[in-house]
Design a protein around this motif. Structure first.
Motif, PDB file in Angstrom:
ATOM      1  N   UNK A  78     -12.864 -12.578 -62.040  1.00 14.72           N
ATOM      2  CA  UNK A  78     -11.644 -12.654 -62.698  1.00 14.72           C
ATOM      3  C   UNK A  78     -11.682 -12.725 -64.356  1.00 14.72           C
ATOM      4  N   UNK A  79     -12.616 -13.313 -65.115  1.00 16.75           N
ATOM      5  CA  UNK A  79     -12.630 -13.132 -66.592  1.00 16.75           C
ATOM      6  C   UNK A  79     -12.801 -11.542 -67.001  1.00 16.75           C
ATOM      7  N   UNK A  80     -13.654 -10.966 -66.038  1.00 15.53           N
ATOM      8  CA  UNK A  80     -14.046  -9.552 -66.187  1.00 15.53           C
ATOM      9  C   UNK A  80     -12.666  -8.715 -66.177  1.00 15.53           C
ATOM     10  N   UNK A  81     -11.788  -9.022 -65.157  1.00 15.40           N
ATOM     11  CA  UNK A  81     -10.731  -8.417 -65.049  1.00 15.40           C
ATOM     12  C   UNK A  81      -9.595  -8.627 -66.300  1.00 15.40           C
ATOM     13  N   UNK A  82      -9.622  -9.835 -66.780  1.00 12.48           N
ATOM     14  CA  UNK A  82      -8.675  -9.971 -67.827  1.00 12.48           C
ATOM     15  C   UNK A  82      -9.026  -9.395 -69.179  1.00 12.48           C
ATOM     16  N   UNK A  83     -10.215  -8.801 -69.332  1.00 12.52           N
ATOM     17  CA  UNK A  83     -10.686  -8.070 -70.408  1.00 12.52           C
ATOM     18  C   UNK A  83     -10.609  -6.509 -70.473  1.00 12.52           C
ATOM     19  N   UNK A  84      -9.988  -6.131 -69.166  1.00  5.58           N
ATOM     20  CA  UNK A  84      -9.623  -4.533 -69.204  1.00  5.58           C
ATOM     21  C   UNK A  84      -8.591  -4.227 -69.955  1.00  5.58           C
ATOM     22  N   UNK A  85      -8.656  -2.950 -70.401  1.00  8.70           N
ATOM     23  CA  UNK A  85      -7.346  -2.355 -70.925  1.00  8.70           C
ATOM     24  C   UNK A  85      -6.170  -2.447 -70.236  1.00  8.70           C
TER      25      UNK A  85
END
Length: 753
Positions: free
Chosen positions: A19-26
């Motif tokens: 989920x943290x990785x998702x939040x860093x997407x463009x």
């Protein structure tokens, strides 16, 4: 290839939740994430319970009722815990509402919740994978373009305008009714007057007033009928130009999702459009019925209602009939719970599930709607060499699902096929197609009456492959992929009589999907290029090169006893069961040839190694390291490929850590120093090691250590392959691990594939 940027990104991902990785997407990719979450699974829950959600096995729960029930109860408990700790009053209130909604939706069917969450997590992984892969294939680009979102917004607006127009016509019909009641009262009052009064000036004025009222009534009737006709034509155009194409687009997306592609649109949006359109049509039908009632009370010469109403009624009935017929869809294609990511393959004697849904919500249906399933309905004789029948109950009643906004649906969870036996003991005419190329179909039928309309519903699954042994599963999956990639027809059962070719750009994209679906990370451009060289040779650089079905799946690779697909499928199985941690950190180069391997390693530091899949073994991985002699010669050493039998005994990361080589009686040492291009071995694999050797211990630790004997006569060119010892069984491994400090895993010199 593993470069410095990939290495840093991989290390960062190790300590970061999905989920943290998702939040860093463009933002572009976050829009796709936003589309995943709705009332069925609010994003608030995903945010609040991110770590807990990611630690549960939702894929298994999606096909296991008891496990889904446990997870559902635990999710509510976790949500209650978070809510009790929340300081913000508004957030605490919102969580309470969400908790209540979940209980209403999923308390009687927790499997549905597990499926929703499983799908969301899988799509998140795909989006993350596409962000790392940099370049999307043509199919995925077409499914993720902004035009589709704009088209859907336009659809929302158009349906809304139609609903508004129909509501206004309700007011117009009511106005006509009031106007007619007034006219009828005045007219009957006039008729009740004495005949002597009828020639008076007052009576003449009343007659004139009545004539004016009748003229206005006639005008309003004509006006309303004209507006109705316009709206009916608008609905007809909406269904033809937008609604039906949207449905076909969803069916195409379902095909793509079935073979591993993204599923960006659900049925809830379609159901909303279908239901609102149906409501508008039923409302117009009631308005026409009302106008028919008004004619009984008041009519006149050239009355427009008797002239126009019959034709308009027929048009409305026609549209309702076809709208409802087209709204009967297969929501979940037939699938064995044992292989949830490989739908459309059915094994005889094994239960499979499927689900159909009516996209139009019909409160008028006040009786049970029965759906009957039939296997290979109306199949032309001689089309297939094997015939089957449904062994279990093939009729069920549709129910209203609260958790899907009240739609009618039915899920068949316990269907099972059995092959027909023939009197003479044969299976019929043997065709030219193999078992996995024979396509079958599952049909669904129902019939009901609504507002005087009798509607026959029928739909069918996508073509199925029926197998009798799990060894046929890879071939069956190849057929499912090839069909759904290359055609949008829902029932072309003769497809493999003359299968079309696929361009490499299409096929490579689907192959990458297999890795993202089954192994968590798709293939990058370099890996796909390597695969292209494996399959196409000199044509690998041509993305439009046409690949035949036979070359992909039926013909053996030159010099090998297996086809390209069998080789690739065995690698997928190996990754899924034994190599996932290493694969997902992008440390396996994978599909590099031996020649390219030597080119990459020859100028690297001694002890630099890379990981690639075996070209001569089904489902094998090997590593090669480089050495430099004192006279400047370069020497390459490769180990016998590790297959599933050997990797079931020892994790691959531990093999890399503990690997030893005996050279001319010298104390064993680990020759593996740097993962290509220059990553220190322990830096790359340290977090993946299963166990750390004890530094202080009262006894000598017992550890299984893979060892190779490196003989002094090894040359720069690897010698011919010697017969290696067979791999140990798990029982032998346990015995040796208990009594020995190490095991001589392979007694070959430099192993050459």
């Amino acid at each position: 290839m593993v470069n410095e940027t990939d290495r840093r990104a991989a290390q960062k991902r190790l300590s970061m939740s999905q989920w943290k990785q998702i939040q860093q997407l463009e933002i572009r990719l976050l829009e796709h994430v936003d589309y995943l979450y709705d009332d069925n699974f609010p994003m608030d829950i995903r945010q609040a319970l991110a770590s807990w959600i990611e630690s549960q096995d939702w894929d298994t729960a999606a096909n296991d009722e008891s496990m889904a029930a446990v997870l559902f109860t635990n999710l509510l408990s976790q949500l209650e815990r978070v809510r009790s700790q929340e300081q913000n009053f508004l957030q605490r209130h919102n969580m309470k509402i969400i908790q209540q909604q979940l209980q209403v939706k999923y308390s009687t069917n927790p499997v549905s919740m597990a499926r929703v969450i499983s799908t969301c997590l899988r799509e998140e992984q795909r989006i993350l994978s596409s962000a790392c892969t940099q370049e999307q294939g043509p199919l995925e680009k077409s499914l993720q373009n902004s035009v589709a979102f704009e088209r859907q917004k336009n659809m929302d607006n158009r349906v809304g305008i139609i609903r508004g127009s129909v509501q206004l016509m309700d007011q117009a019909v009511k106005y006509i009714e009031d106007m007619q009641d007034d006219f009828d009262f005045r007219y009957k009052t006039l008729q009740s007057r004495e005949s002597a009064d009828r020639n008076s000036d007052m009576m003449k004025q009343e007659v004139t007033r009545l004539q004016e009222m009748l003229n206005r009534l006639d005008f309003k009737r004509k006006e309303s009928l004209t507006k109705m006709d316009v709206v009916i034509k608008e609905i007809d155009d909406l269904m033809t130009s937008q609604l039906n194409p949207e449905l076909q687009d969803w069916k195409r997306r379902q095909q793509i999702a079935a073979i591993g592609g993204p599923m960006l649109t659900g049925l809830d949006q379609l159901q909303s459009w279908f239901t609102l359109t149906a409501q508008s049509l039923f409302q117009i039908k009631r308005q026409l019925d009302k106008l028919g009632e008004l004619v009984v009370k008041v009519t006149y010469e050239s009355d427009p209602i008797p002239l126009q109403k019959p034709q308009m009624e027929e048009q409305v009935k026609y549209l309702i009939y076809h709208l409802i017929k087209s709204s009967f869809v297969v929501e979940k294609q037939p699938c064995m719970p044992t292989h949830p990511q490989k739908p459309l393959i059915i094994k005889t004697g094994v239960q499979f599930t499927t689900k159909v849904r009516l996209l139009v919500k019909l409160p008028e249906v006040d009786y049970q709607l029965k759906v009957k399933t039939t296997f290979d309905k109306d199949l032309p004789p001689g089309r297939v060499s094997r015939q089957f029948f449904i062994l279990t109950n093939n009729t069920k009643v549709m129910d209203i699902e609260d958790y899907s906004n009240g739609c009618l649906s039915v899920e068949f969870r316990h269907l099972q096929l059995k092959e027909k036996k023939y009197i003479n003991g044969t299976k019929g005419n043997e065709g030219l197609l193999s078992v996995t190329e024979e396509l079958h179909s599952l049909s669904f039928e129902a019939c009901f009456t609504v507002q005087g309309l009798t509607i026959d519903l029928e739909t069918c699954s996508l073509p199925l492959v029926v197998i009798s042994n799990v060894s046929q599963l890879p071939g069956g999956w190849a057929s499912v992929m090839w069909y759904n990639l290359l055609t949008d027809e829902t029932r072309n059962l003769a497809f493999f009589g003359n299968p079309p070719r696929s361009s490499w750009s299409q096929l490579s994209e689907v192959l990458s999907w297999q890795f993202s679906t089954f192994a968590g990370r798709g293939l990058n451009k370099e890996q796909l290029s390597m695969l292209g060289e494996k399959l196409l040779g000199q044509h690998a650089s041509c993305s439009d090169y046409q690949v035949s079905w036979s070359k992909f799946c039926k013909e053996n690779i030159p010099g090998k006893p297996f086809s390209f697909w069998m080789w690739l499928d065995s690698i997928l199985e190996l990754i899924k069961k034994h190599l996932l941690p290493v694969w997902n950190e992008n440390y396996i180069m994978g599909f590099v040839s031996k020649e390219m391997e030597r080119t990459l390693l020859k100028d690297r530091e001694p002890g630099t190694f890379l990981l690639r899949f075996s070209e001569s073994h089904l489902g094998g991985i090997t590593f090669t390291w480089v050495e430099h002699s004192d006279n400047g010669d370069v020497k390459f050493n490769s180990v016998e490929p590790y297959t599933k039998n050997r990797l079931s005994a020892l994790p691959f990361a531990d093999i890399i850590r503990d690997y030893k080589v005996i050279s001319d009686g010298v104390v064993p040492e680990n020759p593996l120093k740097f993962l290509y291009p220059d990553i220190p071995k322990d830096e790359a694999f340290g977090r993946l090691y299963n166990s750390q050797p004890s530094k202080v211990h009262p006894y000598i630790p017992s550890t299984l250590i893979p060892i190779s004997e490196l003989r002094s006569n090894a040359s720069t060119t690897p010698p011919s392959c010697q017969s290696p010892e067979p791999p140990m069984t798990p029982g032998e491994f346990d015995m040796l691990n208990e009594h020995l400090c190490f095991d001589i895993d392979t007694m070959s010199s430099s192993y050459s594939e």
